[in-house]
Write an enzyme that holds these catalytic residues in place. Structure first.
Site, PDB file in Angstrom:
ATOM      1  N   TYR A   1       0.824  -1.215   0.000  1.00 22.08           N
ATOM      2  CA  TYR A   1       0.000   0.000   0.000  1.00 22.08           C
ATOM      3  C   TYR A   1       0.852   1.257   0.000  1.00 22.08           C
ATOM      4  O   TYR A   1       0.539   2.227   0.678  1.00 22.08           O
ATOM      5  CB  TYR A   1      -0.908   0.022   1.242  1.00 22.08           C
ATOM      6  CG  TYR A   1      -2.083  -0.907   1.126  1.00 22.08           C
ATOM      7  CD1 TYR A   1      -3.018  -0.732   0.112  1.00 22.08           C
ATOM      8  CD2 TYR A   1      -2.262  -1.962   2.014  1.00 22.08           C
ATOM      9  CE1 TYR A   1      -4.091  -1.581  -0.018  1.00 22.08           C
ATOM     10  CE2 TYR A   1      -3.344  -2.821   1.890  1.00 22.08           C
ATOM     11  CZ  TYR A   1      -4.253  -2.614   0.876  1.00 22.08           C
ATOM     12  OH  TYR A   1      -5.313  -3.454   0.765  1.00 22.08           O
TER      13      TYR A   1
ATOM     14  N   TYR B   1     -14.547  -4.490   3.567  1.00 20.83           N
ATOM     15  CA  TYR B   1     -13.168  -4.919   3.286  1.00 20.83           C
ATOM     16  C   TYR B   1     -12.950  -6.278   3.933  1.00 20.83           C
ATOM     17  O   TYR B   1     -13.098  -6.430   5.150  1.00 20.83           O
ATOM     18  CB  TYR B   1     -12.136  -3.916   3.815  1.00 20.83           C
ATOM     19  CG  TYR B   1     -10.733  -4.408   3.541  1.00 20.83           C
ATOM     20  CD1 TYR B   1     -10.188  -4.327   2.255  1.00 20.83           C
ATOM     21  CD2 TYR B   1      -9.964  -5.016   4.547  1.00 20.83           C
ATOM     22  CE1 TYR B   1      -8.913  -4.820   1.981  1.00 20.83           C
ATOM     23  CE2 TYR B   1      -8.692  -5.507   4.272  1.00 20.83           C
ATOM     24  CZ  TYR B   1      -8.179  -5.406   2.990  1.00 20.83           C
ATOM     25  OH  TYR B   1      -6.929  -5.903   2.714  1.00 20.83           O
TER      26      TYR B   1
ATOM     27  N   ASP C   1     -16.993 -11.833   9.681  1.00 22.91           N
ATOM     28  CA  ASP C   1     -15.560 -11.607   9.532  1.00 22.91           C
ATOM     29  C   ASP C   1     -15.100 -10.792  10.744  1.00 22.91           C
ATOM     30  O   ASP C   1     -15.209  -9.567  10.761  1.00 22.91           O
ATOM     31  CB  ASP C   1     -15.288 -10.863   8.223  1.00 22.91           C
ATOM     32  CG  ASP C   1     -13.812 -10.508   8.059  1.00 22.91           C
ATOM     33  OD1 ASP C   1     -13.031 -10.747   9.000  1.00 22.91           O
ATOM     34  OD2 ASP C   1     -13.455  -9.981   6.982  1.00 22.91           O
TER      35      ASP C   1
ATOM     36  N   LYS D   1      -5.374 -11.213  12.697  1.00 27.50           N
ATOM     37  CA  LYS D   1      -4.940 -10.005  13.419  1.00 27.50           C
ATOM     38  C   LYS D   1      -4.653 -10.268  14.911  1.00 27.50           C
ATOM     39  O   LYS D   1      -3.594 -10.772  15.219  1.00 27.50           O
ATOM     40  CB  LYS D   1      -5.946  -8.881  13.212  1.00 27.50           C
ATOM     41  CG  LYS D   1      -5.985  -8.433  11.750  1.00 27.50           C
ATOM     42  CD  LYS D   1      -6.465  -7.010  11.543  1.00 27.50           C
ATOM     43  CE  LYS D   1      -6.137  -6.523  10.150  1.00 27.50           C
ATOM     44  NZ  LYS D   1      -7.262  -6.415   9.239  1.00 27.50           N
TER      45      LYS D   1
HETATM   46  C1  LIG Z   1      -7.393  -6.924   7.777  1.00 23.27           C
HETATM   47  C2  LIG Z   1      -8.683  -7.574   7.458  1.00 23.27           C
HETATM   48  C3  LIG Z   1      -8.741  -8.687   6.610  1.00 23.27           C
HETATM   49  C4  LIG Z   1      -7.535  -9.224   5.888  1.00 23.27           C
HETATM   50  O1  LIG Z   1      -6.591  -9.743   6.761  1.00 23.27           O
HETATM   51  P1  LIG Z   1      -5.062  -9.910   6.259  1.00 23.27           P
HETATM   52  O2  LIG Z   1      -4.407 -10.656   7.361  1.00 23.27           O
HETATM   53  O3  LIG Z   1      -4.536  -8.524   6.083  1.00 23.27           O
HETATM   54  O4  LIG Z   1      -5.102 -10.676   4.993  1.00 23.27           O
HETATM   55  C5  LIG Z   1      -9.961  -9.286   6.429  1.00 23.27           C
HETATM   56  N1  LIG Z   1     -11.068  -8.821   7.037  1.00 23.27           N
HETATM   57  C6  LIG Z   1     -11.048  -7.757   7.842  1.00 23.27           C
HETATM   58  C7  LIG Z   1     -12.307  -7.307   8.505  1.00 23.27           C
HETATM   59  C8  LIG Z   1      -9.856  -7.083   8.077  1.00 23.27           C
HETATM   60  O5  LIG Z   1      -9.843  -5.996   8.859  1.00 23.27           O
END
Ligand SMILES: *Cc1c(COP(=O)(O)O)cnc(C)c1O
Length: 421
Positions: free
Chosen positions: A15, A142, A234, A263
């Site tokens: 990015y 996202y 998610d 994360k």
């Molecule tokens: C960051 C994120 C992703 C992607 O995770 P990566 O480990 O960066 O591939 C997917 N969904 C959400 C809600 C996110 O914040």
């Protein structure tokens, strides 16, 4: 050559427009909510290093557990074999998830956790001989940068070059009091073709920490359940305390069919992804017919070192001290939000749990590329605070060990920014 020169010679950053971006800052050490650069400067990490860190940098307990694991077993093929750390982590996580979550599938990051969830839903239907080919997602979503994850994410400047290759998705608005019925109608018109509905519960992170009420998401999920549409929460960003409860789904009465994590999963120390699902989904793949197998896996699936980090992070997460810290941050953010709710320089100040977002009023150019973004970024960096504004929106998403003094430093810097801009 110094670190910056050596970096720029060989590294392409994510990015980052490499031609115009400021040179990267070499970070050589971390402790708690602080990061230290090679020049002896200290930075307060207000974004948990891309939203991953929850227990502070270089956490000694996680380090110890990772080191033990490394010296015991660093990796083993996860097809045909298993290992105790992956089992303990799966057991421990399922224990605290909504009780319909029954199986854990390991992968490498947030995007892969989403890919796996999508594939599970698609094949859930095809395995039963009634394929459903449509997916419902939220506008501004996202879900990651791989192709499936991009497809269920908003079309934007980020995806423009790839749009022709992304599969079609039915996008719906964030549900609220007024639009809930019309959203249901939109979904209803294609309902027998919809395999799943994927969403970031309560907070859409990358969209600019957009927040919406649990109540309407709950109603939408109930509608999906009624129509047999699978739901994917998610929780890659919202999981592990960010929204003030253990998981964003703990704010809901409805339970999702699948959940995605990454994360904060390892406390932000190692890459690891997890997709969990119900027994109903798992059972749709059980068969004498090998074609019904879920054909997905990665070389590093359930890597023992990453699992050890996650297990250690989970132990820390369940300590009362951690939940007290989360409550403390929630309360302090709320006081600050109340105090500044009428500030004319702010279009909005919004909060969900430990996530606080402030949207600056700007006449033009509110996009990610706005020049206010770069000025805000630099303004806070000069104050030795690491923020990563999303356009005209700044937000705090800090490690839970951040001290009251450090929070004061963040609030003071924002008030200063409000006077300056
Ligand atoms: C960051 C994120 C992703 C992607 O995770 P990566 O480990 O960066 O591939 C997917 N969904 C959400 C809600 C996110 O914040």
């Amino acid at each position: 050559m110094n670190w910056v020169e050596r970096d720029l010679k060989v590294i392409w950053h994510p990015y980052t427009q490499m031609q115009t971006a400021a040179p990267p800052i070499p970070i050589v050490q971390g402790e708690g909510a602080l990061l230290f650069d090679d020049q002896g400067n200290t930075y307060l990490d207000a974004v948990s290093s891309w939203w991953v860190n929850i227990h502070g940098h270089a956490n000694p307990y996680i380090a110890e557990k990772v080191s033990e694991q490394l010296k015991t077993l660093e990796h083993v093929i996860f097809a045909g074999f298993t290992h105790p750390t992956a089992i303990k982590l799966a057991e421990g996580l399922l224990e605290i998830l909504p009780n319909n979550q029954q199986k854990v599938f390991y992968s490498d990051n947030g995007s892969t956790a989403v890919e796996v969830a999508l594939k599970m839903c698609m094949q859930f239907w095809s395995n039963q001989g009634k394929p459903r080919t449509k997916i419902v997602a939220l506008h501004n979503a996202y879900h990651g940068d791989t192709f499936g994850a991009m497809s269920v994410s908003a079309r934007s400047a980020f995806t423009a070059s790839f749009d022709p290759y992304l599969f079609e998705v039915e996008f719906i608005d964030l549900p609220n009091e007024e639009n809930l019925e019309s959203i249901k109608q939109q979904v209803s018109s294609i309902k027998t073709e919809v395999s799943c509905f994927i969403f970031e519960p309560l907070v859409q992170g990358s969209a600019g920490m957009l927040m919406y009420e649990a109540k309407y998401l709950n109603e939408l999920m109930a509608y999906c359940r009624q129509e047999g549409i699978l739901t994917i929460a998610d929780e890659v960003m919202t999981g592990f305390g960010r929204t003030g409860k253990r998981f964003a789904c703990n704010h809901l009465q409805e339970k999702p069919d699948l959940m995605c994590f990454s994360k904060g999963l390892t406390g932000g120390t190692m890459p690891l992804g997890i997709t969990t699902c119900t027994n109903k989904i798992y059972e749709a793949f059980l068969s004498d017919d090998k074609h019904k197998t879920l054909f997905h896996g990665h070389s590093f699936t359930a890597n023992p070192v990453a699992c050890a980090a996650a297990l250690a992070s989970l132990e820390l997460f369940l300590q009362t001290k951690t939940m007290e810290n989360i409550d403390r941050i929630c309360n302090r953010h709320q006081l600050f939000a109340d105090k500044n709710s009428m500030n004319p320089k702010l279009k909005e100040i919004r909060q969900t749990g430990t996530i606080l977002a402030m949207e600056f009023n700007v006449a033009t150019g509110t996009s990610y590329f706005s020049n206010l973004r770069d000025r805000l970024y630099q303004f806070f960096l000069n104050k030795q605070i690491i923020l990563r504004p999303l356009g005209n929106i700044i937000y705090f998403l800090t490690p839970y060990c951040i001290t009251d003094l450090q929070l004061d430093q963040l609030y003071a810097a924002v008030e200063n920014a409000l006077e300056t801009f």
